[in-house]
Design a protein around this motif. Sequence first.
Motif, short mmCIF file in Angstrom:
data_model
loop_
_atom_site.label_atom_id
_atom_site.label_comp_id
_atom_site.label_asym_id
_atom_site.label_seq_id
_atom_site.Cartn_x
_atom_site.Cartn_y
_atom_site.Cartn_z
N MET A 1 -6.89 13.55 0.04
CA MET A 1 -5.59 13.08 -0.58
C MET A 1 -5.29 11.82 0.44
O MET A 1 -5.73 11.86 1.69
CB MET A 1 -4.52 13.63 0.10
CG MET A 1 -3.41 14.26 -0.94
SD MET A 1 -2.29 15.56 -0.02
CE MET A 1 -3.14 17.12 -0.62
N GLU A 2 -4.92 10.65 -0.26
CA GLU A 2 -4.81 9.37 0.39
C GLU A 2 -3.61 8.65 -0.24
O GLU A 2 -3.21 8.85 -1.35
CB GLU A 2 -5.92 8.73 0.34
CG GLU A 2 -6.09 7.33 1.15
CD GLU A 2 -7.14 6.73 1.06
OE1 GLU A 2 -7.25 5.44 0.67
OE2 GLU A 2 -8.50 7.50 1.10
N ILE A 3 -3.07 7.67 0.37
CA ILE A 3 -1.83 6.81 0.15
C ILE A 3 -2.60 5.29 0.72
O ILE A 3 -3.39 5.30 1.61
CB ILE A 3 -0.62 7.11 0.58
CG1 ILE A 3 -0.54 6.84 2.21
CG2 ILE A 3 -0.10 8.48 0.26
CD1 ILE A 3 1.00 6.90 2.86
N SER A 4 -2.19 4.16 -0.04
CA SER A 4 -2.53 3.06 0.55
C SER A 4 -1.49 2.01 0.01
O SER A 4 -0.48 2.13 -0.96
CB SER A 4 -3.85 2.68 0.01
OG SER A 4 -3.74 2.43 -1.67
N ARG A 5 -1.35 0.88 0.97
CA ARG A 5 -0.12 -0.11 0.75
C ARG A 5 -0.75 -1.53 1.22
O ARG A 5 -1.41 -1.64 2.06
CB ARG A 5 0.87 0.25 1.21
CG ARG A 5 2.01 -0.65 1.38
CD ARG A 5 3.06 -0.45 0.19
NE ARG A 5 3.91 -1.97 0.02
CZ ARG A 5 5.03 -1.66 0.64
NH1 ARG A 5 5.41 -0.72 1.25
NH2 ARG A 5 5.77 -2.54 0.51
N SER A 6 -0.38 -2.63 0.26
CA SER A 6 -0.76 -3.94 0.91
C SER A 6 0.37 -4.53 1.14
O SER A 6 1.62 -4.20 0.94
CB SER A 6 -1.29 -4.75 -0.34
OG SER A 6 -2.53 -4.22 -0.91
N VAL A 7 0.33 -5.25 2.34
CA VAL A 7 1.60 -5.93 2.96
C VAL A 7 1.11 -7.58 2.83
O VAL A 7 0.00 -7.91 3.21
CB VAL A 7 1.70 -5.59 4.41
CG1 VAL A 7 3.19 -6.26 5.07
CG2 VAL A 7 1.79 -4.02 4.52
N ARG A 8 1.83 -8.22 2.32
CA ARG A 8 1.68 -9.66 2.33
C ARG A 8 2.14 -10.33 3.87
O ARG A 8 2.73 -9.75 4.77
CB ARG A 8 2.81 -10.40 1.55
CG ARG A 8 2.55 -10.05 0.14
CD ARG A 8 3.71 -10.75 -0.83
NE ARG A 8 5.18 -10.83 -0.21
CZ ARG A 8 5.89 -9.96 -0.63
NH1 ARG A 8 5.62 -8.93 -1.21
NH2 ARG A 8 7.11 -10.16 -0.24
N ARG A 19 6.61 2.72 6.93
CA ARG A 19 7.03 3.84 7.82
C ARG A 19 7.70 4.86 6.89
O ARG A 19 7.64 6.02 7.08
CB ARG A 19 7.93 3.50 8.73
CG ARG A 19 8.39 4.35 9.81
CD ARG A 19 8.90 3.95 11.03
NE ARG A 19 10.32 3.24 10.43
CZ ARG A 19 10.61 2.03 10.66
NH1 ARG A 19 9.74 1.18 11.47
NH2 ARG A 19 11.73 1.40 10.25
N ARG A 20 8.59 4.37 5.99
CA ARG A 20 9.13 5.29 5.03
C ARG A 20 8.23 6.09 4.23
O ARG A 20 8.42 7.28 3.85
CB ARG A 20 10.49 4.76 4.37
CG ARG A 20 11.95 4.55 5.27
CD ARG A 20 13.02 4.06 4.53
NE ARG A 20 12.72 2.48 4.11
CZ ARG A 20 12.76 1.52 4.70
NH1 ARG A 20 13.07 1.58 6.10
NH2 ARG A 20 12.54 0.22 3.97
N SER A 21 7.46 5.21 3.45
CA SER A 21 6.42 5.83 2.62
C SER A 21 5.56 7.02 3.41
O SER A 21 5.36 7.93 2.70
CB SER A 21 5.73 4.89 1.94
OG SER A 21 6.37 3.77 1.11
N LEU A 22 5.26 6.63 4.38
CA LEU A 22 4.37 7.67 5.30
C LEU A 22 5.30 8.99 5.41
O LEU A 22 4.44 10.06 5.31
CB LEU A 22 3.90 6.84 6.48
CG LEU A 22 2.85 7.92 7.29
CD1 LEU A 22 1.46 8.13 6.60
CD2 LEU A 22 2.61 7.20 9.03
N ARG A 23 6.44 8.87 5.98
CA ARG A 23 6.99 9.80 6.24
C ARG A 23 7.33 10.73 5.05
O ARG A 23 7.32 11.89 4.99
CB ARG A 23 8.38 9.25 6.73
CG ARG A 23 9.59 10.32 6.86
CD ARG A 23 11.04 10.05 7.04
NE ARG A 23 11.07 8.92 8.12
CZ ARG A 23 11.81 7.80 7.98
NH1 ARG A 23 12.48 7.75 6.80
NH2 ARG A 23 11.62 6.88 8.74
N GLU A 24 7.84 9.99 3.76
CA GLU A 24 7.89 10.79 2.54
C GLU A 24 6.51 11.33 2.29
O GLU A 24 6.54 12.85 1.79
CB GLU A 24 8.27 9.78 1.42
CG GLU A 24 8.35 10.59 0.08
CD GLU A 24 9.42 11.49 0.21
OE1 GLU A 24 9.51 12.33 -0.56
OE2 GLU A 24 10.51 11.20 1.01
#
Length: 128
Positions: A1-8, A19-24
């Motif tokens: 199971m994994e999540i990922s996100r890019s930040v500009r 932080r909210r995405s990780l919490r959810e």
Amino acid sequence: MEISRSVRRADLKAVGEIRRSLREWLRHRCRTDAAEVAELLVTELVTNALVHTEQGAEVSASLAAARLRVEVRDYASRRPRPYVPTADDGTHGRGLMLVQALADAWGVDVVEPGRGKVVWFELDGGLA
């Protein structure tokens, strides 16, 4: 199971969103106290990547074998150095100290010379 996100680059508003995405994502997968530690540490690492590298970052989190691993990749070769803040520093300079103190493991991996690095932490147990 994994999540990922890019930040500009310089998108400090995205730190709260990550932080909210990780919490959810951790809501039903992790004990509340472990999730809170993960939120704090990802906040510190993403903020460091955006402030100290002047570039964007890639954030990923994975769960495997009762272990949470969060990675923050940036595109600067300079390795982070833990800093011991003084009383005059206010709240500045405590990010890596928090990671060292609260993570069960952490480190820095060079992606390729001149192509960036990954700063990561792991938390044991705590999975729901």
